[in-house]
Design a protein around this motif. Structure first.
Motif, PDB file in Angstrom:
ATOM      1  N   LYS A  73       0.793  -1.244  -0.048  1.00 57.20           N
ATOM      2  CA  LYS A  73      -0.002   0.021  -0.042  1.00 57.20           C
ATOM      3  C   LYS A  73       0.885   1.202  -0.048  1.00 57.20           C
ATOM      4  CE  LYS A  73      -4.195  -1.778   2.156  1.00 57.20           C
ATOM      5  NZ  LYS A  73      -5.087  -1.629   3.194  1.00 57.20           N
ATOM      6  N   GLN A  74       1.896   1.205   0.736  1.00 63.59           N
ATOM      7  CA  GLN A  74       2.846   2.533   0.785  1.00 63.59           C
ATOM      8  C   GLN A  74       3.478   2.760  -0.548  1.00 63.59           C
ATOM      9  OE1 GLN A  74       5.038   0.907   3.936  1.00 63.59           O
ATOM     10  NE2 GLN A  74       3.550   1.188   5.614  1.00 63.59           N
ATOM     11  N   GLN A  75       3.548   1.767  -1.260  1.00 61.09           N
ATOM     12  CA  GLN A  75       4.123   2.108  -2.539  1.00 61.09           C
ATOM     13  C   GLN A  75       3.029   2.361  -3.774  1.00 61.09           C
ATOM     14  OE1 GLN A  75       6.940  -1.245  -3.287  1.00 61.09           O
ATOM     15  NE2 GLN A  75       6.881  -1.279  -1.125  1.00 61.09           N
ATOM     16  N   HIS A  76       1.895   2.516  -3.399  1.00 56.31           N
ATOM     17  CA  HIS A  76       1.033   2.925  -4.190  1.00 56.31           C
ATOM     18  C   HIS A  76      -0.014   4.238  -3.706  1.00 56.31           C
ATOM     19  CE1 HIS A  76       1.871  -0.252  -7.278  1.00 56.31           C
ATOM     20  NE2 HIS A  76       2.056  -1.002  -5.849  1.00 56.31           N
ATOM     21  N   SER A  77      -0.460   4.753  -4.698  1.00 54.73           N
ATOM     22  CA  SER A  77      -1.324   6.052  -4.076  1.00 54.73           C
ATOM     23  C   SER A  77      -2.800   5.767  -4.275  1.00 54.73           C
ATOM     24  CB  SER A  77      -1.047   7.297  -4.659  1.00 54.73           C
ATOM     25  OG  SER A  77      -1.371   7.090  -6.353  1.00 54.73           O
ATOM     26  N   CYS A  78      -3.639   6.577  -3.490  1.00 57.09           N
ATOM     27  CA  CYS A  78      -5.004   6.524  -3.894  1.00 57.09           C
ATOM     28  C   CYS A  78      -5.437   6.941  -5.283  1.00 57.09           C
ATOM     29  CB  CYS A  78      -5.563   7.645  -2.813  1.00 57.09           C
ATOM     30  SG  CYS A  78      -6.507   7.116  -1.235  1.00 57.09           S
ATOM     31  N   HIS A  79      -4.518   7.893  -5.907  1.00 57.04           N
ATOM     32  CA  HIS A  79      -4.704   8.048  -7.142  1.00 57.04           C
ATOM     33  C   HIS A  79      -4.813   7.103  -8.096  1.00 57.04           C
ATOM     34  CE1 HIS A  79      -4.895  10.797 -10.807  1.00 57.04           C
ATOM     35  NE2 HIS A  79      -3.683  10.188 -11.307  1.00 57.04           N
ATOM     36  N   GLU A  80      -4.038   6.051  -7.837  1.00 57.97           N
ATOM     37  CA  GLU A  80      -3.632   5.039  -8.718  1.00 57.97           C
ATOM     38  C   GLU A  80      -4.841   3.977  -8.542  1.00 57.97           C
ATOM     39  OE1 GLU A  80      -0.174   1.465  -9.058  1.00 57.97           O
ATOM     40  OE2 GLU A  80       0.100   3.523  -7.866  1.00 57.97           O
ATOM     41  N   VAL A  81      -5.399   3.800  -7.424  1.00 61.81           N
ATOM     42  CA  VAL A  81      -6.439   2.920  -6.929  1.00 61.81           C
ATOM     43  C   VAL A  81      -7.650   3.453  -7.752  1.00 61.81           C
ATOM     44  CG1 VAL A  81      -7.918   1.645  -5.329  1.00 61.81           C
ATOM     45  CG2 VAL A  81      -5.518   2.121  -4.824  1.00 61.81           C
TER      46      VAL A  81
END
Ligand SMILES: [Zn+2]
Ligand SMILES: [Zn+2]
Ligand SMILES: [Zn+2]
Ligand SMILES: [Zn+2]
Lengths: 137, 137
Positions: A73-81
Motif C-alpha cells: 500500500k505504501q508504494q501506491h497512491s489513492c490516485h492509482e486505485v
DNA sequence: ATAAACCTTAGAGCACACACTAAGGTCAAG
DNA sequence: CTTGACCTTAGTGTGTGCTCTAAGGTTTAT
C-alpha cells in the motif's frame, strides 16, 4: 483448512481455487505433510476480497493489480486505485452503450415482424437484414 | 472477385472470410482453376446480411441459424424468427442489467476515494473491498 | 483391510471471433 | 524470368474463467 472445506465455505469449486493459485491470485498459506493445501483465516479474507472485487465487475487480471497494491500500500497512491476503478467504470459504460444499441435495434426488428405461424417468406426481420444499410445509424 | 478485393470492399480481413467459410457462414460461389476463391454478387449480399446481423448483436452461431431460415423460408415461420430476435434481446437486457450494477458499484467505490497522491494505506476502495459484505445488495 | 471420500498434478476442452504463422503454389508486371 | 503481391492449407495463439479428465496418492471409518 483443506481445500474442500475452504471451497464450500466460499461457495466456489476446488478447481477454481487451484486455478486462482496457478494464476497467482491466492496461494494457500501452507501445505500439510502429505502435500494437501492448508488454508488459513488470512487466505479466507483474501479470497473474500477477490470475490467482492469480482462482484463489482473487476476481471481477474485487474484483481491481481488490486492485490499488488493492497500488499504494498505504501508504494501506491489513492490516485492509482481510483484510476483503476474509474477506468473500469468507463469500460463498463462503453459496453453498456454498445449493448443498448443492440437492444434498440433488436426491438425495432422485432416490432416489424408479425410473429405469426405463416412461412417466413416475407418476414420483415429477414428482409430488413437483407436490404437495409445502416440499421444502427 | 478474389478474396482480397472482396475483403477490402467489405472492410473485413481475408482471415475472417476463410474463418466464416470454415464455420459454414459463407462459402465462395466458385473457385478458379488454380483453387482461388471466386466471390459473386450473391456472396456479397450474403456477407452484408451477416455483417448487418452482427451489427445488431447476433453472434455468429445465431447468424448461422438466421441463414438457415433465410435459405429455407417456407419451412420456417415468422414466429420462429421473431422468437430468435426476442430471445436475443432478452439476453442483451440481462447483460445490460448486470453491467449497470457493476457501473453503480464502481461509482460508489470511486466516490469514496480521495484520489490523492498520498500512499494508499487508508484507501477507501481497498478497505471497502476488504471489509464490507454485500456491496452489491 | 478395504471402501469411500478426499487430495495431487498436468493438461485438455469450452465458448467466442478472429489473428497469425509456416510452408508452399499462382499470377501479373517489368 | 524473376520479383512481389496474392493465394492455398492446416494449425497455433489470444483472452476470459473456469471445468473436466486421467492417473494416481492420502485419510477416515468400518
Ligand atoms: Zn410475418
Ligand atoms: Zn416476420
Ligand atoms: Zn485517499
Ligand atoms: Zn483511495
Amino acid at each position: 483448512m483443506k481445500i474442500g472445506e475452504f471451497a464450500s465455505q466460499l461457495g466456489v469449486s476446488t478447481d477454481t481455487l487451484r486455478y486462482y493459485e496457478k494464476h497467482a491470485l491466492l496461494t494457500a498459506t501452507s501445505r500439510t505433510q502429505s502435500g494437501y493445501r492448508d488454508y488459513s483465516q488470512t487466505d479466507l479474507k483474501q479470497m473474500k476480497f477477490i470475490l467482492r472485487a469480482k462482484n463489482v465487475g473487476f476481471s481477474l487480471s485487474e484483481i491481481k493489480e488490486l492485490l499488488q497494491i493492497k500488499f504494498h500500500k505504501q508504494q501506491h497512491s489513492c490516485h492509482e486505485v481510483k484510476n483503476l476503478t474509474l477506468q473500469k467504470r468507463d469500460l463498463v459504460a462503453v459496453r453498456i452503450a454498445e449493448l443498448t444499441r443492440f437492444h434498440q435495434s433488436l426491438s425495432v426488428l422485432a416490432d416489424k415482424c408479425c410473429g405469426g405461424e405463416e412461412p417466413a417468406d416475407n418476414c420483415s426481420i429477414l428482409t430488413t437484414l437483407e436490404d437495409i444499410d445502416g440499421l444502427t445509424q
